[in-house]
Enzyme design. Structure first.
Site, PDB file in Angstrom:
ATOM      1  N   ASN A 187      52.752 107.913  92.795  1.00 19.73           N
ATOM      2  CA  ASN A 187      53.827 107.297  93.591  1.00 19.73           C
ATOM      3  C   ASN A 187      54.990 107.007  92.656  1.00 19.73           C
ATOM      4  O   ASN A 187      54.765 106.617  91.502  1.00 19.73           O
ATOM      5  CB  ASN A 187      53.380 105.963  94.183  1.00 19.73           C
ATOM      6  CG  ASN A 187      52.422 106.128  95.344  1.00 19.73           C
ATOM      7  OD1 ASN A 187      52.143 107.237  95.769  1.00 19.73           O
ATOM      8  ND2 ASN A 187      51.912 105.019  95.841  1.00 19.73           N
ATOM      9  N   GLY A 188      56.209 107.123  93.164  1.00 22.79           N
ATOM     10  CA  GLY A 188      57.372 106.793  92.328  1.00 22.79           C
ATOM     11  C   GLY A 188      58.157 108.043  91.979  1.00 22.79           C
ATOM     12  O   GLY A 188      57.941 109.116  92.550  1.00 22.79           O
TER      13      GLY A 188
ATOM     14  N   HIS B 126      89.415  96.016 116.948  1.00 24.64           N
ATOM     15  CA  HIS B 126      89.885  96.552 115.669  1.00 24.64           C
ATOM     16  C   HIS B 126      89.328  97.947 115.408  1.00 24.64           C
ATOM     17  O   HIS B 126      89.331  98.414 114.271  1.00 24.64           O
ATOM     18  CB  HIS B 126      89.507  95.592 114.530  1.00 24.64           C
ATOM     19  CG  HIS B 126      90.124  94.252 114.689  1.00 24.64           C
ATOM     20  ND1 HIS B 126      91.447  94.011 114.407  1.00 24.64           N
ATOM     21  CD2 HIS B 126      89.620  93.081 115.154  1.00 24.64           C
ATOM     22  CE1 HIS B 126      91.730  92.747 114.670  1.00 24.64           C
ATOM     23  NE2 HIS B 126      90.631  92.166 115.135  1.00 24.64           N
TER      24      HIS B 126
ATOM     25  N   ARG C 241      53.023 103.554 106.199  1.00 23.26           N
ATOM     26  CA  ARG C 241      54.078 103.498 105.183  1.00 23.26           C
ATOM     27  C   ARG C 241      55.059 104.659 105.318  1.00 23.26           C
ATOM     28  O   ARG C 241      56.123 104.638 104.713  1.00 23.26           O
ATOM     29  CB  ARG C 241      53.452 103.517 103.786  1.00 23.26           C
ATOM     30  CG  ARG C 241      52.550 102.325 103.526  1.00 23.26           C
ATOM     31  CD  ARG C 241      51.804 102.498 102.242  1.00 23.26           C
ATOM     32  NE  ARG C 241      52.697 102.540 101.119  1.00 23.26           N
ATOM     33  CZ  ARG C 241      53.129 101.477 100.450  1.00 23.26           C
ATOM     34  NH1 ARG C 241      52.721 100.293 100.812  1.00 23.26           N
ATOM     35  NH2 ARG C 241      53.947 101.590  99.439  1.00 23.26           N
TER      36      ARG C 241
ATOM     37  N   LYS D 280      57.806 102.630 105.383  1.00 24.59           N
ATOM     38  CA  LYS D 280      57.680 101.179 105.575  1.00 24.59           C
ATOM     39  C   LYS D 280      58.214 100.410 104.377  1.00 24.59           C
ATOM     40  O   LYS D 280      58.932  99.431 104.534  1.00 24.59           O
ATOM     41  CB  LYS D 280      56.212 100.820 105.826  1.00 24.59           C
ATOM     42  CG  LYS D 280      55.970  99.342 106.065  1.00 24.59           C
ATOM     43  CD  LYS D 280      56.661  98.869 107.333  1.00 24.59           C
ATOM     44  CE  LYS D 280      56.488  97.379 107.585  1.00 24.59           C
ATOM     45  NZ  LYS D 280      57.415  96.907 108.626  1.00 24.59           N
TER      46      LYS D 280
ATOM     47  N   GLU E 233      70.979  93.646 113.904  1.00 24.77           N
ATOM     48  CA  GLU E 233      69.541  93.901 113.864  1.00 24.77           C
ATOM     49  C   GLU E 233      69.093  94.681 115.121  1.00 24.77           C
ATOM     50  O   GLU E 233      68.266  95.593 115.043  1.00 24.77           O
ATOM     51  CB  GLU E 233      68.785  92.567 113.739  1.00 24.77           C
ATOM     52  CG  GLU E 233      67.283  92.608 113.933  1.00 24.77           C
ATOM     53  CD  GLU E 233      66.524  93.527 112.977  1.00 24.77           C
ATOM     54  OE1 GLU E 233      67.104  93.993 111.983  1.00 24.77           O
ATOM     55  OE2 GLU E 233      65.340  93.791 113.242  1.00 24.77           O
TER      56      GLU E 233
ATOM     57  N   GLU F  68      66.369 103.051 114.768  1.00 23.33           N
ATOM     58  CA  GLU F  68      65.168 103.401 113.996  1.00 23.33           C
ATOM     59  C   GLU F  68      64.091 104.051 114.865  1.00 23.33           C
ATOM     60  O   GLU F  68      63.493 105.038 114.462  1.00 23.33           O
ATOM     61  CB  GLU F  68      64.532 102.138 113.395  1.00 23.33           C
ATOM     62  CG  GLU F  68      65.125 101.677 112.105  1.00 23.33           C
ATOM     63  CD  GLU F  68      64.277 100.564 111.496  1.00 23.33           C
ATOM     64  OE1 GLU F  68      63.793 100.756 110.383  1.00 23.33           O
ATOM     65  OE2 GLU F  68      64.106  99.515 112.138  1.00 23.33           O
TER      66      GLU F  68
ATOM     67  N   TRP G 268      55.618 111.160 100.600  1.00 24.68           N
ATOM     68  CA  TRP G 268      56.923 111.113 101.278  1.00 24.68           C
ATOM     69  C   TRP G 268      57.877 111.832 100.338  1.00 24.68           C
ATOM     70  O   TRP G 268      58.181 111.339  99.251  1.00 24.68           O
ATOM     71  CB  TRP G 268      57.325 109.649 101.487  1.00 24.68           C
ATOM     72  CG  TRP G 268      58.505 109.450 102.388  1.00 24.68           C
ATOM     73  CD1 TRP G 268      58.504 109.356 103.748  1.00 24.68           C
ATOM     74  CD2 TRP G 268      59.874 109.273 101.989  1.00 24.68           C
ATOM     75  NE1 TRP G 268      59.778 109.145 104.221  1.00 24.68           N
ATOM     76  CE2 TRP G 268      60.637 109.088 103.166  1.00 24.68           C
ATOM     77  CE3 TRP G 268      60.538 109.266 100.766  1.00 24.68           C
ATOM     78  CZ2 TRP G 268      62.010 108.893 103.153  1.00 24.68           C
ATOM     79  CZ3 TRP G 268      61.914 109.069 100.753  1.00 24.68           C
ATOM     80  CH2 TRP G 268      62.627 108.887 101.936  1.00 24.68           C
TER      81      TRP G 268
ATOM     82  N   CYS H  44      55.078 106.858  99.659  1.00 23.04           N
ATOM     83  CA  CYS H  44      53.811 107.447  99.228  1.00 23.04           C
ATOM     84  C   CYS H  44      52.710 106.391  99.138  1.00 23.04           C
ATOM     85  O   CYS H  44      52.977 105.227  98.896  1.00 23.04           O
ATOM     86  CB  CYS H  44      53.981 108.081  97.856  1.00 23.04           C
ATOM     87  SG  CYS H  44      55.280 109.301  97.810  1.00 23.04           S
TER      88      CYS H  44
ATOM     89  N   LYS I 282      67.271  98.292 115.065  1.00 21.10           N
ATOM     90  CA  LYS I 282      65.955  98.510 115.673  1.00 21.10           C
ATOM     91  C   LYS I 282      66.011  99.685 116.636  1.00 21.10           C
ATOM     92  O   LYS I 282      65.144 100.546 116.626  1.00 21.10           O
ATOM     93  CB  LYS I 282      65.532  97.225 116.387  1.00 21.10           C
ATOM     94  CG  LYS I 282      64.095  96.936 116.412  1.00 21.10           C
ATOM     95  CD  LYS I 282      63.474  96.419 115.129  1.00 21.10           C
ATOM     96  CE  LYS I 282      64.131  96.777 113.849  1.00 21.10           C
ATOM     97  NZ  LYS I 282      63.756  96.133 112.665  1.00 21.10           N
TER      98      LYS I 282
HETATM   99  C1  AGP Z   1      63.342  97.464 109.270  1.00 22.20           C
HETATM  100  O1  AGP Z   1      63.013  97.769 110.576  1.00 22.20           O
HETATM  101  C2  AGP Z   1      63.438  98.590 108.367  1.00 22.20           C
HETATM  102  N1  AGP Z   1      62.341  99.479 108.432  1.00 22.20           N
HETATM  103  C3  AGP Z   1      64.026  98.351 107.003  1.00 22.20           C
HETATM  104  O2  AGP Z   1      65.373  98.114 107.209  1.00 22.20           O
HETATM  105  C4  AGP Z   1      63.446  97.206 106.125  1.00 22.20           C
HETATM  106  O3  AGP Z   1      63.721  95.978 106.689  1.00 22.20           O
HETATM  107  C5  AGP Z   1      64.028  97.329 104.714  1.00 22.20           C
HETATM  108  O4  AGP Z   1      63.658  98.546 104.163  1.00 22.20           O
HETATM  109  C6  AGP Z   1      63.593  96.207 103.809  1.00 22.20           C
HETATM  110  O5  AGP Z   1      62.222  96.208 103.607  1.00 22.20           O
HETATM  111  P1  AGP Z   1      61.484  94.999 102.952  1.00 22.20           P
HETATM  112  O6  AGP Z   1      61.656  93.824 103.842  1.00 22.20           O
HETATM  113  O7  AGP Z   1      60.050  95.415 102.854  1.00 22.20           O
HETATM  114  O8  AGP Z   1      62.107  94.766 101.614  1.00 22.20           O
END
Ligand code: AGP
Length: 607
Positions: free
Chosen positions: A99-100, A505, A27, A602, A482, A489, A75, A2, A486
């Site tokens: 927010n929250g 395994h 965000r 975000k 990673e 996502e 959100w 949010c 990516k």
């Molecule tokens: C990364 O592409 C993600 N969107 C997510 O995993 C992110 O890295 C994670 O939420 C941590 O966020 P931060 O670095 O703002 O703490």
């Protein structure tokens, strides 16, 4: 997640609010709204499901002319994605955005039997409580303070009422709020990017504080209504950093600008001539560095993977120190024990991630020193740690983290290099890392430019698959994780990262010709072992794409992308930039919303 914007000044509030909400789009959100107070003190509200563009259509039908207002991107947490659940919420004489999460909203709701709620949100319950207090003849400020004291959970709120025109009351606990102080105007936002272009001066509200804002004044109080002195701080960054700069998407811009942002990460921190690294921010005495025996690295998602890669480097550089990397959402609830002489590195791009922040607080309780590895200046984590380093990657707008990963790994590597020096570590190894860091920006630029078109072409081919495995060994393992993150996502393809040695395994059971596999293969002493996994996958009909720095070794795969670089230790960072391009172009090929992938936010400010 949010986002909040508020405005009081001479400009038409609606325009500033919509502009601010667009800046917060990155965000992640699913609905949006604004409420303003016109010059006759009449409130107006507009809300819609979907993008800000939808809200703009609603507002265009009935433009709002007032000079005071609040806006929100939601959100969904409590209640579905509907217009009724979108903010602002209006109860009695209160208009509010939040927010929250109000964890005890059901208990609070039970105390408000006479209120007819119009939404399923926890926010409306808090608004109703504020209204109830306000109706008893208290000021808006007092009504807010009294209500938020009852809250268990987190909040960043902005509230106005036609009964007290000319002011917005804001309060925070665990959810950021920044009050931009302009000339005859005040702009409130949950994220500094909404303030850029309006003012550089801002008051950062702390947890447990509320503020009464007018167009020319900000008064900050604690929840017992004791007036507090305020300091304005300067906001970093400029508008160009939050614009696409000619690229189709922020994601591509952020991948391609890594050489430049890395210069900022490294600036003044490495000395290639003497082969040393130094970070100013950690605030550790030489004795504290010497005594250091245990490093715990905490993060979520990409930040966690950055920590994992950095830990491999730490083990080489400071072998007398135990390095542990933990996932924040797990660690915060574990009965963990921290030995004496522990330092915790709290890694977060946003500096607002709820789980990471919770770990920071748990670790502090246990008496260990906490150091932030943070990108967003002035963020909550950056403010709460004992010391640390900003990674200086600049605003990262795309939800998928790219340049922050690179900057985080490098910042942690420099931390390790600095500690290694004090621990009498291997000088030639420290120097080798320093020399590699010095040329890393140039090598990243070369890699991205040389292989851009190839990765785009390969993305077209691999976008047709539904499943992918990413495999790597040693320092290529964290980047396999990673790379898979990516891809999933932004492309929504099913992708899993594994240590190559784990293939037999379990995951090899999945391999057939409907899968493709990305092998991150380093040209080092483990090359032959990594190639073994490749053969096993090929023998089972899997389609292999190899990313490697081995320029002259025979590799039997469907596709091989070879990076020719003098770099040895930091090759995983280069390979990862290729994975970033692959993920980006697969997402584009599949027609996805690249910068704001579905369901993602975000900064994850709730658990
Ligand atoms: C990364 O592409 C993600 N969107 C997510 O995993 C992110 O890295 C994670 O939420 C941590 O966020 P931060 O670095 O703002 O703490």
């Amino acid at each position: 997640m949010c986002g909040i914007v508020g405005y009081i000044g001479k400009k038409t509030a609606q325009d500033v609010l919509l502009n601010g909400l667009k800046r917060l789009e990155y965000r992640g959100y699913d609905s949006a709204g604004i409420a303003t107070l016109d010059d006759e003190e009449q409130p107006h509200i507009a809300r819609s499901v979907g993008k800000i563009a939808e809200l703009e259509k609603v507002v265009a039908k009935e433009p709002q002319t007032g000079h005071l207002g609040i806006g929100h991107t939601r959100w969904a947490t409590h209640g579905g994605v509907t217009e009724a659940n979108a903010h602002p919420h209006h109860v009695g004489n209160i208009w509010m955005v939040h927010n929250g999460i109000i964890e005890n909203y059901k208990e609070l709701k039970a105390e408000l039997k006479d209120v007819e709620f119009k939404s399923d949100t926890d926010t409306e319950v808090l608004a109703a409580f504020i209204d109830k207090n306000f109706a008893k003849g208290t000021s808006l400020k007092d009504a807010v303070a009294k209500a938020v004291k009852k809250v268990r959970g987190t909040y960043g709120i902005a509230v106005f009422s036609p009964l007290e025109p000319g002011k917005i009351v804001v309060a925070r606990l665990g959810s950021p709020l920044i009050i931009g102080v302009g000339k005859d105007e005040t702009i409130i936002a949950s994220d500094a990017s909404a303030l850029l272009g309006y003012t550089r001066e801002a008051v950062y509200l702390n947890d447990g504080e509320l503020a009464v804002c007018s167009d020319d004044n900000v008064d900050v109080y604690n929840l017992n209504l004791k007036h507090l002195s305020t300091n304005t701080e300067t906001i970093e960054g400029d508008l160009a950093q939050i614009q696409k700069g000619g690229y189709d998407h922020f994601l591509l811009k952020e991948i391609m600008e890594q050489a430049t942002t890395l210069h900022n990460t490294l600036s003044g921190r490495i000395d290639p001539k003497n082969g040393t690294m130094h970070l100013g921010g950690p605030n550790l005495t030489t004795k504290e560095m010497k005594d250091l025996r245990h490093i715990v690295i905490v993060g979520c998602g990409t930040a966690y993977y950055a920590g994992l890669l950095a830990s491999y480097y730490m083990e080489q550089l400071i072998p007398d120190i135990t390095t542990e990397v933990v996932i924040a959402s797990e660690y915060r609830y574990r009965s963990f024990h921290l030995p004496e002489h522990t330092v915790a590195l709290i890694v977060s791009q946003s500096g607002e991630t709820a789980d990471t922040l919770a770990c920071l607080r748990e670790i502090k309780k246990r008496g260990a020193k906490t150091l932030g590895v943070v990108n967003v200046v002035g963020s909550t984590i950056a403010r709460e740690v004992d010391g640390g380093t900003y990674v200086h990657a600049g605003p990262e707008i795309s939800v998928a983290s790219t340049k922050a990963f690179t900057a985080q790994v490098v910042a942690m590597l420099m931390f390790a290099g600095m500690i290694a020096e004090v621990h009498g570590g291997n000088k030639s190894l420290i120097s080798q890392f320093t020399q590699e860091l010095a040329i890393l920006p140039k090598e990243i630029e070369k890699t991205l430019n040389e292989h851009h078109d190839t990765m785009k072409k390969l993305a077209k081919k691999y976008a047709k698959y539904d499943d992918a495995l990413y495999l790597g060994r040693d320092t290529a393992y964290p980047i396999a994780l990673e790379g898979a993150l990516k891809l999933k996502e932004v492309s929504y393809l099913h992708a899993e990262g594994y240590a190559s040695g784990e293939l037999k395994h379990g995951p090899i059971a999945l391999v057939d010709d409907t899968f493709f596999e990305v092998f991150d293969i380093l040209d080092n002493w483990l090359f032959e072992k990594s190639i073994g996994g490749l053969h096993e996958v090929r023998a089972r009909g899997g389609h292999a794409l190899v990313l490697t720095d081995a320029v002259d070794k025979e590799i039997d795969a469907d596709d091989v992308v070879r990076i020719n670089t003098p770099i040895k230790q930091l090759v995983p960072i280069l390979l990862n930039t290729l994975q970033q391009l692959l993920a980006y172009y697969v997402a584009v090929e599949r027609g996805n919303d690249v910068d704001q992938p579905r369901n993602l936010a975000k900064s994850v400010t709730v658990e």
